[in-house]
Write a protein that holds these residues in place. Structure first.
Motif, PDB file in Angstrom:
ATOM      1  N   THR A   6      -3.525   1.567  -4.013  1.00 49.36           N
ATOM      2  CA  THR A   6      -2.974   2.911  -3.925  1.00 49.36           C
ATOM      3  C   THR A   6      -4.001   3.888  -4.477  1.00 49.36           C
ATOM      4  OG1 THR A   6      -1.048   4.301  -4.443  1.00 49.36           O
ATOM      5  CG2 THR A   6      -1.820   2.819  -6.190  1.00 49.36           C
ATOM      6  N   HIS A   7      -3.723   5.181  -4.324  1.00 46.70           N
ATOM      7  CA  HIS A   7      -4.550   6.214  -4.956  1.00 46.70           C
ATOM      8  C   HIS A   7      -3.970   6.524  -6.326  1.00 46.70           C
ATOM      9  CE1 HIS A   7      -5.279   6.883  -0.614  1.00 46.70           C
ATOM     10  NE2 HIS A   7      -6.491   7.198  -1.002  1.00 46.70           N
ATOM     11  N   CYS A   8      -4.840   6.781  -7.280  1.00 43.67           N
ATOM     12  CA  CYS A   8      -4.372   7.001  -8.652  1.00 43.67           C
ATOM     13  C   CYS A   8      -5.046   8.233  -9.255  1.00 43.67           C
ATOM     14  CB  CYS A   8      -4.689   5.752  -9.462  1.00 43.67           C
ATOM     15  SG  CYS A   8      -4.315   5.896 -11.208  1.00 43.67           S
ATOM     16  N   SER A   9      -4.245   9.214  -9.628  1.00 49.18           N
ATOM     17  CA  SER A   9      -4.763  10.410 -10.348  1.00 49.18           C
ATOM     18  C   SER A   9      -6.086  10.891  -9.768  1.00 49.18           C
ATOM     19  CB  SER A   9      -4.945  10.086 -11.843  1.00 49.18           C
ATOM     20  OG  SER A   9      -3.722   9.700 -12.394  1.00 49.18           O
TER      21      SER A   9
ATOM     22  N   THR B 299       0.792  -1.226   0.000  1.00 50.64           N
ATOM     23  CA  THR B 299       0.000   0.000   0.000  1.00 50.64           C
ATOM     24  C   THR B 299       0.830   1.284   0.000  1.00 50.64           C
ATOM     25  OG1 THR B 299      -1.701  -1.246   1.223  1.00 50.64           O
ATOM     26  CG2 THR B 299      -1.910   1.157   1.203  1.00 50.64           C
ATOM     27  N   PRO B 300       1.419   1.655  -1.133  1.00 45.37           N
ATOM     28  CA  PRO B 300       1.979   3.005  -1.197  1.00 45.37           C
ATOM     29  C   PRO B 300       0.826   4.000  -1.161  1.00 45.37           C
ATOM     30  CG  PRO B 300       2.040   1.943  -3.366  1.00 45.37           C
ATOM     31  CD  PRO B 300       1.549   0.913  -2.403  1.00 45.37           C
ATOM     32  N   ARG B 301       0.867   5.002  -0.269  1.00 47.40           N
ATOM     33  CA  ARG B 301      -0.322   5.877  -0.103  1.00 47.40           C
ATOM     34  C   ARG B 301      -0.695   6.498  -1.443  1.00 47.40           C
ATOM     35  NH1 ARG B 301      -2.253   8.228   5.020  1.00 47.40           N
ATOM     36  NH2 ARG B 301      -4.252   9.095   4.423  1.00 47.40           N
ATOM     37  N   PHE B 302       0.218   7.229  -2.035  1.00 56.37           N
ATOM     38  CA  PHE B 302       0.069   7.677  -3.415  1.00 56.37           C
ATOM     39  C   PHE B 302       1.408   8.222  -3.869  1.00 56.37           C
ATOM     40  CE2 PHE B 302      -1.696  12.359  -3.139  1.00 56.37           C
ATOM     41  CZ  PHE B 302      -1.037  12.603  -1.957  1.00 56.37           C
ATOM     42  N   VAL B 303       1.542   8.583  -5.117  1.00 56.99           N
ATOM     43  CA  VAL B 303       2.849   8.974  -5.643  1.00 56.99           C
ATOM     44  C   VAL B 303       3.504  10.078  -4.806  1.00 56.99           C
ATOM     45  CG1 VAL B 303       4.052  10.024  -7.616  1.00 56.99           C
ATOM     46  CG2 VAL B 303       2.445   8.135  -7.996  1.00 56.99           C
ATOM     47  N   PRO B 304       2.788  11.177  -4.496  1.00 63.60           N
ATOM     48  CA  PRO B 304       3.479  12.268  -3.799  1.00 63.60           C
ATOM     49  C   PRO B 304       4.062  11.876  -2.438  1.00 63.60           C
ATOM     50  CG  PRO B 304       1.439  13.067  -4.768  1.00 63.60           C
ATOM     51  CD  PRO B 304       1.424  11.566  -4.893  1.00 63.60           C
ATOM     52  N   SER B 305       3.450  10.950  -1.718  1.00 62.44           N
ATOM     53  CA  SER B 305       3.955  10.669  -0.371  1.00 62.44           C
ATOM     54  C   SER B 305       5.032   9.586  -0.342  1.00 62.44           C
ATOM     55  CB  SER B 305       2.796  10.287   0.561  1.00 62.44           C
ATOM     56  OG  SER B 305       2.164   9.127   0.092  1.00 62.44           O
ATOM     57  N   CYS B 306       5.422   9.062  -1.504  1.00 60.22           N
ATOM     58  CA  CYS B 306       6.437   8.000  -1.537  1.00 60.22           C
ATOM     59  C   CYS B 306       7.678   8.422  -2.330  1.00 60.22           C
ATOM     60  CB  CYS B 306       5.853   6.742  -2.194  1.00 60.22           C
ATOM     61  SG  CYS B 306       4.584   5.952  -1.215  1.00 60.22           S
ATOM     62  N   SER B 307       8.856   8.103  -1.794  1.00 61.83           N
ATOM     63  CA  SER B 307      10.085   8.280  -2.560  1.00 61.83           C
ATOM     64  C   SER B 307      10.128   7.210  -3.656  1.00 61.83           C
ATOM     65  CB  SER B 307      11.301   8.117  -1.643  1.00 61.83           C
ATOM     66  OG  SER B 307      11.385   6.762  -1.221  1.00 61.83           O
ATOM     67  N   SER B 308      10.964   7.426  -4.664  1.00 64.70           N
ATOM     68  CA  SER B 308      11.038   6.394  -5.718  1.00 64.70           C
ATOM     69  C   SER B 308      11.698   5.121  -5.177  1.00 64.70           C
ATOM     70  CB  SER B 308      11.765   6.930  -6.963  1.00 64.70           C
ATOM     71  OG  SER B 308      12.952   7.560  -6.604  1.00 64.70           O
ATOM     72  N   GLU B 309      12.573   5.266  -4.171  1.00 58.28           N
ATOM     73  CA  GLU B 309      13.142   4.068  -3.532  1.00 58.28           C
ATOM     74  C   GLU B 309      12.037   3.234  -2.880  1.00 58.28           C
ATOM     75  OE1 GLU B 309      14.222   7.249  -2.885  1.00 58.28           O
ATOM     76  OE2 GLU B 309      15.888   7.073  -4.331  1.00 58.28           O
ATOM     77  N   MET B 310      11.105   3.923  -2.263  1.00 60.66           N
ATOM     78  CA  MET B 310       9.994   3.221  -1.629  1.00 60.66           C
ATOM     79  C   MET B 310       9.163   2.478  -2.675  1.00 60.66           C
ATOM     80  SD  MET B 310       8.226   2.492   1.089  1.00 60.66           S
ATOM     81  CE  MET B 310       8.227   3.657   2.467  1.00 60.66           C
ATOM     82  N   LEU B 311       8.809   3.165  -3.756  1.00 54.92           N
ATOM     83  CA  LEU B 311       7.998   2.515  -4.794  1.00 54.92           C
ATOM     84  C   LEU B 311       8.748   1.316  -5.368  1.00 54.92           C
ATOM     85  CD1 LEU B 311       6.552   5.696  -6.599  1.00 54.92           C
ATOM     86  CD2 LEU B 311       5.347   4.151  -5.011  1.00 54.92           C
ATOM     87  N   GLN B 312      10.065   1.471  -5.562  1.00 56.63           N
ATOM     88  CA  GLN B 312      10.907   0.389  -6.079  1.00 56.63           C
ATOM     89  C   GLN B 312      10.865  -0.823  -5.139  1.00 56.63           C
ATOM     90  OE1 GLN B 312      12.733   0.441  -8.960  1.00 56.63           O
ATOM     91  NE2 GLN B 312      13.443  -1.664  -8.568  1.00 56.63           N
TER      92      GLN B 312
ATOM     93  N   HIS C 121      -9.974   5.745  -7.123  1.00 54.24           N
ATOM     94  CA  HIS C 121     -10.331   6.996  -7.806  1.00 54.24           C
ATOM     95  C   HIS C 121     -10.072   6.958  -9.316  1.00 54.24           C
ATOM     96  CE1 HIS C 121     -11.263   8.566  -3.929  1.00 54.24           C
ATOM     97  NE2 HIS C 121     -10.057   8.281  -3.489  1.00 54.24           N
ATOM     98  N   SER C 122      -8.828   7.140  -9.754  1.00 52.39           N
ATOM     99  CA  SER C 122      -8.519   7.053 -11.190  1.00 52.39           C
ATOM    100  C   SER C 122      -9.394   8.012 -11.998  1.00 52.39           C
ATOM    101  CB  SER C 122      -8.713   5.605 -11.676  1.00 52.39           C
ATOM    102  OG  SER C 122      -7.977   4.720 -10.850  1.00 52.39           O
TER     103      SER C 122
ATOM    104  N   LYS D 207       5.294  11.551 -16.044  1.00 53.29           N
ATOM    105  CA  LYS D 207       4.434  10.407 -16.385  1.00 53.29           C
ATOM    106  C   LYS D 207       3.126  10.466 -15.597  1.00 53.29           C
ATOM    107  CE  LYS D 207       8.179   7.304 -17.584  1.00 53.29           C
ATOM    108  NZ  LYS D 207       8.774   5.977 -17.488  1.00 53.29           N
ATOM    109  N   THR D 208       2.204   9.656 -16.017  1.00 55.05           N
ATOM    110  CA  THR D 208       0.969   9.518 -15.238  1.00 55.05           C
ATOM    111  C   THR D 208       1.197   8.547 -14.079  1.00 55.05           C
ATOM    112  OG1 THR D 208       0.139   7.593 -16.428  1.00 55.05           O
ATOM    113  CG2 THR D 208      -0.383   9.764 -17.370  1.00 55.05           C
ATOM    114  N   ASP D 209       0.267   8.564 -13.128  1.00 52.89           N
ATOM    115  CA  ASP D 209       0.357   7.635 -11.996  1.00 52.89           C
ATOM    116  C   ASP D 209       0.397   6.185 -12.473  1.00 52.89           C
ATOM    117  OD1 ASP D 209       0.367   9.722 -10.233  1.00 52.89           O
ATOM    118  OD2 ASP D 209      -1.591   9.290  -9.326  1.00 52.89           O
ATOM    119  N   VAL D 210      -0.476   5.863 -13.412  1.00 53.20           N
ATOM    120  CA  VAL D 210      -0.521   4.481 -13.911  1.00 53.20           C
ATOM    121  C   VAL D 210       0.833   4.089 -14.497  1.00 53.20           C
ATOM    122  CG1 VAL D 210      -1.504   3.007 -15.720  1.00 53.20           C
ATOM    123  CG2 VAL D 210      -3.021   4.395 -14.281  1.00 53.20           C
ATOM    124  N   GLU D 211       1.442   4.971 -15.273  1.00 55.24           N
ATOM    125  CA  GLU D 211       2.750   4.678 -15.870  1.00 55.24           C
ATOM    126  C   GLU D 211       3.825   4.526 -14.796  1.00 55.24           C
ATOM    127  OE1 GLU D 211       1.613   7.124 -19.984  1.00 55.24           O
ATOM    128  OE2 GLU D 211       2.808   8.089 -18.407  1.00 55.24           O
ATOM    129  N   ILE D 212       3.762   5.366 -13.783  1.00 56.74           N
ATOM    130  CA  ILE D 212       4.754   5.282 -12.693  1.00 56.74           C
ATOM    131  C   ILE D 212       4.605   3.949 -11.949  1.00 56.74           C
ATOM    132  CG2 ILE D 212       5.459   6.317 -10.490  1.00 56.74           C
ATOM    133  CD1 ILE D 212       4.391   9.049 -11.750  1.00 56.74           C
TER     134      ILE D 212
END
Lengths: 454, 454
Positions: A240-243, A212-225, A278-279, A258-263
């Motif tokens: 997760t939350h998306c766009s 569960t990454p909260r959403f793109v803004p609250s996660c570092s790319s290391e976290m998403l990785q 959402h999306s 990129k978009t959230d989906v692409e990330i």
């Protein structure tokens, strides 16, 4: 083959085909010891009366009254568990103030096990009583109380999908509510997955961990990785939350181009067990990626009215056969009922179709043809939700899990007013969806186990 | 001065100022034999304890528990009484089909007194149980069953405003549901007014007749002229639909070259006791005429989502201090609760503020600053509604009628989850408004008479 545990005799509704429904006036649904539907016997079948007599003799027959309807359990794809005490509070605030003043301080309190043990049982019980047999939960960043939520689902018998939330990006998280470090958070998350899977009483995997990454803004790319690697290692669910809003979409474009989906796709987070809440601002390429990966959308119409800045492209998403179910988004919306969410989904689509501004000409105001029907909405709440959680729920068919409700339209204080001589089966179903309240739900089964009886 | 009939001791909410609220933690509301509030005594007042003791000794004290709240009765400014069996049915149809296939055939059935006697008691009871102490009803074109609805309100003790509907324009009404002639309809309407005023048990005018042209398209100009004369003669209430949709607005412009408000004004139908349902496409001149005449608007947000083609200019109407309350618009919307209407009013204003189309840039999508708050919505449901019906209801003040509810947040199957240590009075009020269901409403008084007790 498992033995028959019980049979339910009466009328039922369900929606095998999106946009349509099926009504059985008198059927016998047989449930086996594993909690699955072993078969459905109709009144014209040869062994209908024999089966009824045998079940009755063994005291395994549950007979519904003429005002009772068997219906599939509801699937809620998006619940913020710690926000339950916030439901119906501060919803006229702008999102930033709502999060900073209410949500984050409240979520931070779930470091305290005593507080979690006070709130989570109330939440799970409330959702079950409202007919939500499967719920997909965001918990908080705290591993131990997130496991406690999973334990509570096992205890009360709810099909639970539980995520320890991850948020480590210092520029976007308050100092009092952020992971201590990215690496610690990833270790915690892996432990969380293992602990939920090994929970006592969870041998049949009624309850599952969700990355569960909260959403793109609250996660570092290391976290998403790191989270993407855990998903691949454990093949577990993702949410997760998306766009969700203009701001969230723009943030991703600025940071990643990129978009959230692409990330999420780049980081290995898009799978057929991914649920994107959402999306709202999806691009044509997002549609393609979602379809190719088999990920699902959690449509949260009431919270969209408050916080999403626009209406979801529900019509296009359904027409494009993307997997899509409904979410209450507690407490971004206050009402803990997926029946009510069905109504809101129709409502928001109707407002979208016609538009809102009286200062514009009619033909430039809305988006023609974008309404959805009650039956599409109810399909999302049951079958669509079941597809999203990758569980065989939402239909009365042999081999499906018996997650089901008994709705009684004739209880005291019911708003459902049915006139048999004037209401078709479809009318009755629409009345039940739109006017149903918690007290109309008299019995709730999950996986063949009776978890609510009033 | 009347004698004290009883006193209610406990906490209460109400909204003396639009957009704000008042909470009394412990007060004694004294109700006299005429059903009015004679005084409100606060815990700091000198005679607080004495009054309590005296009432208690005379068994005239009603003491609320800590989870119970005294709240003003709700006012529903727009109910289509005969459509009650239709609530929650066919709402995904276009308006024309909905009216032709469902509504008009159903309304036509109210020529039959037996059918009316089957439906109307259920409706009045349902609205009272949902906390609606005052209701403004469209009945049907049939005089006798419309009087029967008034009789039912007297019987059950609801403050009722009842209109025999008028529709005589052959080009716009189905042949099976139209006045036999304009002159007969006007005679019927005058008889209706007299009969309702003379009803047995209605000496205190709990129930009032309302002159009710359905809307401009369904009435000939002779009909509007004749109804205007009756209004002037009897000084009675008026209700009608006003500029509800693009089609209705355009029809009036084509036939009269005027807006609905201007047409009603020309025919003597705009008074300080006129209630204009919907009022979506108002012009600046309409605002002026409404304000000058003291007429009121019935805001019906959920039905607007389905049928109005746009969102009401609620923000502008409130800011311009036009009189405005809420209507459920049963069965143009399915839910018979003005609490729920409060939520819908906020929701539609939020959608209007942000807009809906994801294909438009954010700054062209909605109408900035147009949201309304829960407190404004609740004010409309109580004080605003009271102003519209020209009755002293909606507030706990000496001299006001005691139309009131007891809401209990702790009943079984309640969705209202309150944590005293985390919820302010305002939070509690917002939770009650948004999460209240019919079973939370335990007592209902109208004019000091207990009409619902659960």
């Amino acid at each position: 083959m498992s033995e028959i545990k019980f049979g339910v005799l009466g009328q039922y509704f369900h929606c095998p085909v999106k946009g349509d429904f099926e009504y059985a006036a008198q059927a016998l649904v047989l449930v086996d010891n594993s909690g699955a539907i072993s078969s459905i016997i109709n009144e014209n079948d040869a062994d209908f009366q024999t089966q009824i007599s045998e079940l009755s003799a063994r005291k395994q027959l549950i007979e519904l009254s003429p005002t009772q309807y068997l219906m599939p359990g509801m699937v809620d794809l998006h619940v913020h568990a710690p926000q339950f005490p916030q439901a119906g509070k501060g919803l006229d605030l702008p999102l930033y103030d709502w999060l900073q003043d209410y949500t984050f301080p409240l979520e931070a309190k779930f470091e305290d096990m005593d507080f979690a043990k006070k709130i989570y049982p109330e939440l799970v019980q409330s959702l079950l009583a409202n007919g939500t047999t499967s719920a997909v939960y965001f918990a908080t960043i705290h591993k131990d109380t997130s496991v406690e939520l999973a334990r509570e689902c096992v205890k009360q018998g709810q099909r639970g999908f539980i995520g320890k939330v991850n948020m480590d990006e210092a520029s976007q998280c308050p100092a009092f509510y952020i992971e201590p470090s990215t690496s610690d958070a990833l270790i915690d998350t892996e432990n969380f997955i293992q602990q939920v899977q090994a929970l006592e009483g969870n041998e049949h995997r009624l309850v599952s961990p969700v990355v569960t990454p909260r959403f793109v803004p609250s996660c570092s790319s290391e976290m998403l990785q790191g989270l993407g690697e855990l998903v691949q290692k454990y093949q577990c669910h993702v949410q997760t939350h998306c766009s969700e809003s203009d701001w969230a979409r723009d943030y991703s474009q600025e940071k990643y181009g990129k978009t959230d989906v692409e990330i999420y796709s780049d980081f290995g987070l898009m799978t057929n067990k991914t649920i994107l809440a959402h999306s709202i601002f999806l691009t044509p390429n997002d549609h393609k990626v979602i379809k190719a990966t088999g990920a699902s959308i959690a449509h949260c119409p009431l919270s969209n009215m408050y916080f999403a800045n626009a209406a979801m492209q529900t019509r296009e998403i359904l027409d494009n056969d993307l997997k899509c179910g409904l979410g209450s988004d507690l407490a971004g919306a206050p009402i803990p009922s997926i029946f009510h969410t069905c109504l809101d989904a129709v409502n928001h689509s109707r407002v979208r179709e016609d538009g809102t501004s009286t200062y514009l000409p009619a033909d430039t105001r809305g988006e023609s043809g974008s309404r959805i029907s009650f039956l599409e909405s109810y399909w999302m709440a049951t079958v669509g939700g079941g597809q999203a959680i990758d569980a065989k729920v939402g239909l009365f068919q042999a081999g499906f899990e018996f997650d089901a409700l008994v709705i009684d339209t004739a209880v005291s204080d019911s708003n459902i007013f049915i006139l048999d001589e004037m209401d078709s089966a479809k009318d009755k179903l629409e009345k039940i969806i739109t006017l149903n309240s918690r007290q109309n739900i008299r019995k709730v089964w999950v996986k063949g186990q009776l978890v609510v009886e009033k």
